[in-house]
Design a protein around this motif. Structure first.
Motif: not given
Length: 238
Positions: A86-87, A112-115, A119-124, A136-139
């Motif tokens: 991502t970053f 991009i960075n905030v949304t 994904c990364y903090a989503n437990a599900k 899945p934040a595959a930027w």
């Protein structure tokens, strides 16, 4: 003869060390970006991608939670993923002008960075059959495709906004190394995509027609798996 627990501990820590190399590749990729060496940056991100693809299976096989319980490999993996998936790719799009210029480019970078954090903090984030639910934040993949295609900033803006929204969408994205359905084919398609990407980066801005065709075909296959999985789930719940 059963393996000595000490060997199990060493193996578990060796796997953690392997995952930790992702930080090295991320740092080198960032330095290459700063030095305006995009091909070198993609090389390091590509290595990080391969490490990320196999370290999870290695960690499960080595039972790292049992034999190295005081070091959280999941958190480490998430940090490496955020940097390399991502970053850094987001910064690449910003510094190369793919996001345009001025305030609009900064807003897209922040988007991009905030949304991605949702994904990364989503437990599900993963389904029971190991698909990702939502983008899945595959930027890194998005940035690479945009770099190859070279669209206008307006088109890039639409793409960035669309994928940011897809973070919350009930659409599945395949994890090629964990989804059991058609796993050998999925792994082969992933290997083809990575190989074709490497050739296209090395030859940028020129790419052979067969390399491009393989890159597109393998990518379409992996995306199509998620579309089919999403359609089947929607049909079942209707």
């Amino acid at each position: 003869m059963p393996e000595h627990p000490r060997n199990k501990v060493i193996t578990a820590w060796a796997v953690h060390a392997f995952t930790l190399t992702g930080i090295i590749w991320a740092t080198l990729a960032l330095l290459a970006l700063i030095d305006n060496q995009p091909k070198l940056m993609w090389l390091y991100l590509g290595i990080a991608l391969v490490v990320d693809g196999v370290d999870g299976s290695m960690a499960r096989a080595a039972e790292v939670e049992k034999y190295a319980p005081n070091f959280d490999g999941v958190i480490l993996d998430s940090i490496v993923d955020y940097l390399t998936w991502t970053f850094i790719p987001a910064l690449f799009m910003y510094t190369t002008g793919l996001l345009g210029t001025g305030a609009a480019s900064v807003i897209l970078l922040l988007l991009i960075n905030v949304t991605s954090m949702f994904c990364y903090a989503n437990a599900k984030m993963k389904t029971n059959d190991y698909y990702f639910m939502g983008f899945p934040a595959a930027w890194n993949i998005v940035a690479l495709a945009l770099w190859f295609i070279g669209p206008s900033p307006g088109v890039t803006s639409v793409v960035v906004i669309a994928f940011s929204i897809l973070t919350w969408a009930p659409i599945a994205f395949v994890h090629p190394l964990r989804v059991k359905r058609l796993m050998p084919v999925n792994i082969a398609a992933t290997a083809v995509w990575i190989g074709a990407s490497a050739l296209m980066v090395a030859g940028y801005p020129n790419a052979g027609p067969w390399t491009t065709a393989l890159w597109i075909a393998s990518g379409v296959w992996l995306v199509a798996l998620g579309v089919v999985r999403s359609a089947a789930a929607a049909w079942k719940s209707a």
